[in-house]
Design an enzyme around this catalytic site. Sequence first.
Site, PDB file in Angstrom:
ATOM      1  N   LYS A  63     -19.696   3.622   8.154  1.00 32.32           N
ATOM      2  CA  LYS A  63     -18.509   4.297   7.643  1.00 32.32           C
ATOM      3  C   LYS A  63     -18.821   4.829   6.251  1.00 32.32           C
ATOM      4  O   LYS A  63     -19.662   4.268   5.535  1.00 32.32           O
ATOM      5  CB  LYS A  63     -17.326   3.329   7.588  1.00 32.32           C
ATOM      6  CG  LYS A  63     -16.870   2.855   8.962  1.00 32.32           C
ATOM      7  CD  LYS A  63     -16.222   3.973   9.767  1.00 32.32           C
ATOM      8  CE  LYS A  63     -15.664   3.454  11.091  1.00 32.32           C
ATOM      9  NZ  LYS A  63     -15.211   4.557  11.970  1.00 32.32           N
TER      10      LYS A  63
ATOM     11  N   LYS B 153     -15.114  11.545  23.606  1.00 34.47           N
ATOM     12  CA  LYS B 153     -14.334  10.368  23.995  1.00 34.47           C
ATOM     13  C   LYS B 153     -13.370  10.821  25.087  1.00 34.47           C
ATOM     14  O   LYS B 153     -12.527  11.687  24.834  1.00 34.47           O
ATOM     15  CB  LYS B 153     -13.541   9.826  22.801  1.00 34.47           C
ATOM     16  CG  LYS B 153     -14.429   9.210  21.724  1.00 34.47           C
ATOM     17  CD  LYS B 153     -13.627   8.745  20.531  1.00 34.47           C
ATOM     18  CE  LYS B 153     -14.557   8.102  19.506  1.00 34.47           C
ATOM     19  NZ  LYS B 153     -13.983   8.070  18.161  1.00 34.47           N
TER      20      LYS B 153
END
Length: 373
Positions: free
Chosen positions: A163, A262
């Site tokens: 991240k 996704k």
Amino acid sequence: MRIDLVEIFRVELPLVRPWRTASGDEPAVGSLLVRMESGGQSAWGEAAPGLAPRYSSEWAAGAFALVRDWLAPRLVGQFIESGAALQERLAPFKGNPFAKAALDTAWWSLEATRRGVPLYQLLGGHRDTVSVGADFDVLDSVGDLLTAIGGAVAAGFPRIKLKFRPGWGLEMLRVVRQEFPRETIHVDLNAGYRLDQMELLARLDDFQLAMLEQPLAADDLVDHARLAQVLRTPICLDESIRSPAHAEQALDLGSCRYVNLKPGRVGGLTPALEIHHACRAAGVACWVGGMLESAVGARLCQALATLDNCTYPADIFPSTRFYAQDLADPPLELVAGPDGAPAARALDLPGIGTAPNPERLAAVCREQAVLRG
Ligand code: MG
């Protein structure tokens, strides 16, 4: 096939550790499971928009109501011969890709079951095993992160995803790169930055990253194209690609060199296939990500990741990463791939070969509805 029955379950799957997001921690995953029945056979689909509308504007309780009241009634009792035909029946209702994905993935899973083939073969995949990467969230300290990355590298993971956030940014990367100079690493910025932070973003070019995932706003394509012209590091879009139309526009604009696929975010496997093929034609690589689904959803992702343009290691995790016990049987476990690195292998069974355990499903189910044709 005639859709004889659609059964919808809204579940809350308690996580081993709360999921940290930029806007708060979530203690559980909010997910929809759909059981679809045709001619006495049934199979499962899943989409996990989350408990709250944090990742996108959808959330599990909202998606449940939409599927029950508007989407599933368009399918039950109907003959649906393809994923495209299913999407066409849902097209009058705008947006809401996760809700649509819960039904679309169930259709694909059932179609593969009816044909007696593993889902990945029906989707057009030619390999049963896909390589997977290691992901690390914001940890308590950079020291903890170095230890975690060291473990992943020793285990043979082919790439590391980190991240990138205020307070967990350039300094963290500098230390990581010093310790791991040659490993394939990329960062996910989760739509946290703006084009007027170009000076900061340009400094990311110093770290030989494989890509920057979704640096700018979740609804942006144009600024990403501008950023792509300035940076050497490839840009990957995740949140911004919510449909095949968004993907086409991103490809036209040159907004990205990678797409994180996704199934939930784009409306299911039907649109995911369309995006995959469009990206392949444009020379833009894909890789598959997940939404912390149960093993049902993870198996759907795994099948998608077998397609030939999914070339970057996937975000597919063993069930034990997030759950004390997976909702579905069998749980997803990683295996050693052809090169010895961690991999996910499709079960040699019709469909996805995975279904929720009835007792565990009853324990985590918050709402349930049945629609018959
Ligand atoms: Mg992402």
